[in-house]
Design an enzyme around this catalytic site. Structure first.
Site, PDB file in Angstrom:
ATOM      1  CG  ASP A 199      -2.843   8.704  -4.206  1.00  0.00           C
ATOM      2  OD1 ASP A 199      -2.837   8.365  -5.407  1.00  0.00           O
ATOM      3  OD2 ASP A 199      -1.901   8.448  -3.426  1.00  0.00           O
ATOM      4  CB  ALA A 200      -5.515   5.961  -0.161  1.00  0.00           C
TER       5      ALA A 200
END
Length: 140
Positions: free
Chosen positions: A19-20
């Site tokens: 996600d990051a």
């Protein structure tokens, strides 16, 4: 990280990292477009990073046969993982598919496949922008 180590990481942890990692590509892309207002940046970023957008991108990846067998395995590890969180604005299925998308990105980041991560992120950016352009043309 040693190969055996990242192969032991569960799908939710991979998704957390993915996600990051993916969001960094999206944020950089938006800033490179000359956008600087945080509200506008956040609004546009959701076109790329929402569960619905990520699920649509996975469907396109499958259609285009874009992923290797190993990449599909990591996607499935994330998709099938038992998450203790739930979908906020989407169906459980869409949320699970997007978790798989993020796990794939996390796997690429953790296994230091930076060129492949960049390649897939750029492909995703191009797909989202093509869909947004089509949508804009339809609305005009």
């Amino acid at each position: 990280m040693a190969e055996m180590d990242f192969k032991q990481v569960n799908g939710i942890a991979l998704a957390y990292l993915g996600d990051a990692a993916y969001e960094v590509y999206i944020r950089q892309h938006l800033i490179e477009q000359g956008l600087t207002k945080p509200t506008k940046l956040h609004h546009l970023a959701t076109h790329y990073v929402s569960a619905k957008a990520q699920a649509a991108l996975i469907a396109l990846m499958e259609e285009d046969q874009l992923l290797t067998d190993e990449e599909w395995e990591y996607y499935k590890r994330g998709r099938n993982a038992n998450s203790h969180t739930h979908a906020k604005h989407t169906s459980v299925l869409t949320y699970r598919v997007s978790t798989g998308f993020e796990a794939l990105m996390g796997y690429l980041k953790l296994s230091e496949q930076t060129d492949r991560l960049a390649q897939l992120s750029q492909w995703c950016i191009e797909q989202v922008e093509a869909r947004r352009t089509e949508k804009d043309e339809t609305n005009n």
